[in-house]
Write a protein that holds these residues in place. Structure first.
Motif, PDB file in Angstrom:
ATOM      1  N   MET A  16       0.816  -1.251  -0.008  1.00  0.00           N
ATOM      2  CA  MET A  16      -0.027  -0.117  -0.059  1.00  0.00           C
ATOM      3  C   MET A  16       0.829   1.263  -0.090  1.00  0.00           C
ATOM      4  O   MET A  16       0.535   2.282  -0.518  1.00  0.00           O
ATOM      5  N   ALA A  17       1.931   1.308   0.272  1.00  0.00           N
ATOM      6  CA  ALA A  17       3.088   2.328   0.420  1.00  0.00           C
ATOM      7  C   ALA A  17       3.669   2.395  -0.903  1.00  0.00           C
ATOM      8  O   ALA A  17       4.883   3.425  -0.922  1.00  0.00           O
ATOM      9  N   GLY A  18       3.400   1.386  -1.681  1.00  0.00           N
ATOM     10  CA  GLY A  18       4.158   1.463  -3.147  1.00  0.00           C
ATOM     11  C   GLY A  18       5.213   0.444  -3.515  1.00  0.00           C
ATOM     12  O   GLY A  18       5.672   0.731  -4.512  1.00  0.00           O
ATOM     13  N   ALA A  22       6.262  -6.450  -2.717  1.00  0.00           N
ATOM     14  CA  ALA A  22       5.642  -7.171  -1.582  1.00  0.00           C
ATOM     15  C   ALA A  22       4.155  -8.024  -1.924  1.00  0.00           C
ATOM     16  O   ALA A  22       3.873  -9.006  -1.344  1.00  0.00           O
ATOM     17  N   LEU A  23       3.435  -7.521  -3.110  1.00  0.00           N
ATOM     18  CA  LEU A  23       2.290  -8.256  -3.585  1.00  0.00           C
ATOM     19  C   LEU A  23       2.809  -9.521  -4.062  1.00  0.00           C
ATOM     20  O   LEU A  23       2.091 -10.763  -4.244  1.00  0.00           O
ATOM     21  N   ALA A  24       3.824  -9.532  -4.898  1.00  0.00           N
ATOM     22  CA  ALA A  24       4.431 -10.742  -5.464  1.00  0.00           C
ATOM     23  C   ALA A  24       4.473 -11.902  -4.626  1.00  0.00           C
ATOM     24  O   ALA A  24       4.385 -12.786  -4.806  1.00  0.00           O
ATOM     25  N   ILE A  25       5.176 -11.198  -3.320  1.00  0.00           N
ATOM     26  CA  ILE A  25       5.449 -12.316  -2.294  1.00  0.00           C
ATOM     27  C   ILE A  25       4.345 -12.785  -1.626  1.00  0.00           C
ATOM     28  O   ILE A  25       3.985 -14.247  -1.309  1.00  0.00           O
ATOM     29  N   LEU A  26       3.302 -12.023  -1.576  1.00  0.00           N
ATOM     30  CA  LEU A  26       1.977 -12.442  -0.932  1.00  0.00           C
ATOM     31  C   LEU A  26       1.111 -13.532  -1.861  1.00  0.00           C
ATOM     32  O   LEU A  26       0.797 -14.588  -1.604  1.00  0.00           O
ATOM     33  N   ILE A  27       1.451 -13.164  -3.054  1.00  0.00           N
ATOM     34  CA  ILE A  27       0.724 -14.169  -3.945  1.00  0.00           C
ATOM     35  C   ILE A  27       1.318 -15.490  -3.983  1.00  0.00           C
ATOM     36  O   ILE A  27       0.922 -16.641  -4.133  1.00  0.00           O
ATOM     37  N   LYS A  28       2.827 -15.320  -4.121  1.00  0.00           N
ATOM     38  CA  LYS A  28       3.495 -16.637  -4.238  1.00  0.00           C
ATOM     39  C   LYS A  28       3.272 -17.410  -2.940  1.00  0.00           C
ATOM     40  O   LYS A  28       3.117 -18.722  -2.921  1.00  0.00           O
ATOM     41  N   VAL A  57      -7.284  -9.025  -9.042  1.00  0.00           N
ATOM     42  CA  VAL A  57      -7.659  -7.764  -9.395  1.00  0.00           C
ATOM     43  C   VAL A  57      -8.479  -7.186  -8.592  1.00  0.00           C
ATOM     44  O   VAL A  57      -8.063  -5.738  -8.303  1.00  0.00           O
ATOM     45  N   LYS A  58      -9.189  -7.765  -7.762  1.00  0.00           N
ATOM     46  CA  LYS A  58     -10.168  -7.079  -6.795  1.00  0.00           C
ATOM     47  C   LYS A  58      -9.144  -6.945  -5.621  1.00  0.00           C
ATOM     48  O   LYS A  58      -9.285  -5.706  -4.988  1.00  0.00           O
ATOM     49  N   THR A  62      -8.653  -2.919  -4.266  1.00  0.00           N
ATOM     50  CA  THR A  62      -9.000  -2.705  -2.804  1.00  0.00           C
ATOM     51  C   THR A  62      -7.794  -2.152  -2.038  1.00  0.00           C
ATOM     52  O   THR A  62      -8.037  -0.836  -1.405  1.00  0.00           O
ATOM     53  N   LEU A  63      -6.637  -2.653  -2.286  1.00  0.00           N
ATOM     54  CA  LEU A  63      -5.380  -2.082  -1.657  1.00  0.00           C
ATOM     55  C   LEU A  63      -5.028  -0.771  -2.166  1.00  0.00           C
ATOM     56  O   LEU A  63      -4.472   0.200  -1.286  1.00  0.00           O
ATOM     57  N   LYS A  64      -5.320  -0.715  -3.626  1.00  0.00           N
ATOM     58  CA  LYS A  64      -4.488   0.580  -4.096  1.00  0.00           C
ATOM     59  C   LYS A  64      -5.651   1.804  -3.657  1.00  0.00           C
ATOM     60  O   LYS A  64      -5.057   2.822  -3.692  1.00  0.00           O
ATOM     61  N   SER A  65      -6.896   1.458  -3.471  1.00  0.00           N
ATOM     62  CA  SER A  65      -7.941   2.631  -2.944  1.00  0.00           C
ATOM     63  C   SER A  65      -7.648   2.712  -1.634  1.00  0.00           C
ATOM     64  O   SER A  65      -8.484   3.462  -1.063  1.00  0.00           O
TER      65      SER A  65
END
Length: 194
Positions: A16-18, A22-28, A57-58, A62-65
Motif C-alpha cells: 500500500m506504500a508503493g 510485496a504483493l508478488a511475495i504475498l501471491i506466491k 484484480v479485486k 482494494t489495496l490501491k484504493s
C-alpha cells in the motif's frame, strides 16, 4: 526490503506504500491455497484461472484504493473475495466475464510455470480423446480435410491437390467440419478447455 519471512500484515502495508514486490511475495506465498480452493469448487482449469485472476484484480483495486482494513488477516480476506466470485460465477450459470488485468500488473507474469503437471497431461489426453470421437462423427469429406489440415499440417493448396477439389471446396469442407463439431460440443456440453 521485504522477504518471504515478512508477515502478511507488513507486506500489505508495504504494498500500500508503493512496494509492488510485496504483493508478488504475498501471491506466491498463498497461491496454492487460494487456487486450490477455487479449483476444488469449480473443477474447470480455465474458469478457475479466471476466478483466481479476478480475485487478485479485486485485491489490487482494494489495496490501491487504501480501503483494506483487515489488519493481519490477509488470507481469510482473499479467500472471502474468491468465494464471492465463485458464487457469482454459479449464479450467472455461465463463464464469468474476466476483469482484464492492467498493463502495470499481470498476475500470470508472477506465476508463470510452463511445466506440464500429471493432471494437466491427463486432461489433455481426455480432451484429445473427446475430439477424436467428435471427428469420427463427421462426414468423410469433412473429416478428410480436417485431418489433413490439423494432424498433417497441410496447406489448403496441398489439400486441394491431394483430394482433387478446388481450394474453395476444401475451405468450405473445413468450415462445415468446424461448425458440425461446434454443434456436437454444444449439444453434449463437452468442455474442451484445460
Amino acid at each position: 526490503m521485504a522477504t518471504t519471512q515478512t508477515p502478511d500484515a507488513l507486506l500489505v502495508k508495504n504494498y500500500m506504500a508503493g512496494d509492488e514486490n510485496a504483493l508478488a511475495i504475498l501471491i506466491k506465498r498463498h497461491q496454492s491455497k487460494i487456487y486450490g480452493f477455487i479449483y476444488s469448487k469449480i473443477a474447470d482449469r480455465e474458469i478457475a484461472d479466471d476466478v483466481f485472476q479476478d480475485t487478485f484484480v479485486k485485491v489490487i483495486k482494494t489495496l490501491k484504493s487504501q480501503s483494506y482494513n483487515e489488519e493481519g488477516k490477509f488470507l481469510p480476506w482473499v479467500m472471502r473475495i474468491a468465494h464471492n466470485l465463485i458464487v457469482d460465477h454459479f449464479r450467472k450459470g455461465k463463464k464469468m466475464p474476466m476483469l482484464r488485468e492492467t498493463e502495470e500488473f499481470s498476475i500470470f507474469t508472477i506465476l508463470t510455470d510452463n511445466s506440464p503437471t500429471i493432471e494437466g497431461q491427463l486432461i489433455t489426453e481426455q480432451i484429445e480423446g473427446d475430439l477424436i470421437k467428435i471427428i469420427e462423427e463427421l462426414p468423410d469429406d469433412q473429416k478428410e480435410v480436417l485431418m489433413m489440415r490439423i494432424y498433417q499440417d497441410l496447406s489448403f493448396k496441398e489439400i486441394s491437390d491431394l483430394t482433387g477439389v478446388s481450394i474453395n471446396t476444401a475451405l468450405g469442407r473445413m468450415r462445415y467440419a468446424i461448425l458440425n463439431m461446434r454443434k456436437v460440443i454444444e449439444k453434449n456440453q463437452i468442455i474442451l478447455t484445460n
